[in-house]
Design an enzyme around this catalytic site. Structure first.
Site, PDB file in Angstrom:
ATOM      1  N   LYS A 130      -0.320  -1.184  -0.754  1.00  0.00           N
ATOM      2  CA  LYS A 130      -1.597  -0.472  -0.813  1.00  0.00           C
ATOM      3  C   LYS A 130      -2.685  -1.369  -1.399  1.00  0.00           C
ATOM      4  O   LYS A 130      -3.786  -1.469  -0.840  1.00  0.00           O
ATOM      5  CB  LYS A 130      -1.473   0.799  -1.654  1.00  0.00           C
ATOM      6  CG  LYS A 130      -2.737   1.653  -1.641  1.00  0.00           C
ATOM      7  CD  LYS A 130      -2.655   2.813  -2.628  1.00  0.00           C
ATOM      8  CE  LYS A 130      -2.939   2.362  -4.035  1.00  0.00           C
ATOM      9  NZ  LYS A 130      -3.108   3.480  -4.974  1.00  0.00           N
ATOM     10  N   ASP A 148      -3.013   6.234  -0.029  1.00  0.00           N
ATOM     11  CA  ASP A 148      -2.659   6.775  -1.342  1.00  0.00           C
ATOM     12  C   ASP A 148      -2.332   8.257  -1.185  1.00  0.00           C
ATOM     13  O   ASP A 148      -2.188   8.761  -0.076  1.00  0.00           O
ATOM     14  CB  ASP A 148      -3.798   6.540  -2.344  1.00  0.00           C
ATOM     15  CG  ASP A 148      -5.044   7.343  -2.004  1.00  0.00           C
ATOM     16  OD1 ASP A 148      -5.094   7.978  -0.927  1.00  0.00           O
ATOM     17  OD2 ASP A 148      -5.982   7.350  -2.829  1.00  0.00           O
TER      18      ASP A 148
END
Length: 220
Positions: A130, A148
């Site tokens: 991420k 997320d």
């Protein structure tokens, strides 16, 4: 062997276009809410943001980046100096160690420059997929999709990008969101999830894609 839950079909292409056209019209140039001054400070900010709010990270890094905006300056500040600046952030001791370690690797292995490769970024301590995707997107202009909890929720609720885990949602965004919206897709989705499509009591009456969203438990 446990049977996998069958995923719903993603929104058809025409609806994807309609959804992102509206999001783009409402916010043509979305940006990360993390404050940074260059690719290095972005790497640090995103690494610090795990299990912390952007506002909390920004408050801590404002003074930190004023003193150390390059890997070498961060090394010169030292572990104690970094720790003192970020002690208001959750897991600050381990995060300070990661910041020093990644700074050292950038100096020794990358000439003090942040690489524009996902694999190279993920080799840095405290940098996962991420974080790497955020850096590739925001610092280098690559259409990386940093999924997320907000994007995971929005992707599944709206069926823009259904998936059982964050990597499936990431692939679903890449596969289903029209190419012209890929660059800013994760920003639109994270902001939508943060302020409108919240976890509890989503603000469906205020949602600009309400009529395009198949979520069955809409609030009224």
């Amino acid at each position: 062997m446990a049977r996998q839950t069958r995923l719903p079909q993603p929104l058809p292409f025409a609806q994807q276009v309609a959804v992102f056209t509206r999001l783009a019209e409402a916010n043509p140039m979305p940006e990360t809410e993390l404050q940074f001054v260059n690719p290095f400070t972005l790497v640090v900010a995103v690494a610090l943001s795990a299990q912390a709010t952007d506002a909390g990270v920004n408050k801590a890094t404002r003074a930190l980046f004023a003193k150390a905006d390059t890997p070498q300056k961060m090394l010169d500040l030292g572990l104690d100096g970094v720790t003192e600046h970020i002690k208001t952030i959750g897991l600050f001791r381990q995060k300070a160690k990661n910041v020093i370690a990644l700074s050292r690797i950038l100096v020794e292995d990358f000439g003090g420059e942040v690489p524009d490769s996902r694999a190279a970024l993920m080799s840095l301590p405290g940098v996962g997929r991420k974080t790497a995707n955020v850096v590739l997107n925001c610092a280098f202009g690559h259409p990386g999709q940093a999924v997320d909890t907000h994007i995971f929720r929005v992707g599944n609720r709206t069926r823009i990008a259904p998936g059982r885990d964050v990597e499936e949602v990431e692939r679903a965004i890449e596969d289903n969101v029209p190419a012209r919206f890929q660059q800013h897709a994760h920003h639109w989705l994270i902001l939508h999830g943060r302020y409108i499509c919240v976890a509890r009591k989503p603000r469906c009456p205020d949602c600009i894609i309400n009529d395009l969203c198949p979520y069955e438990e809409k609030t009224v």
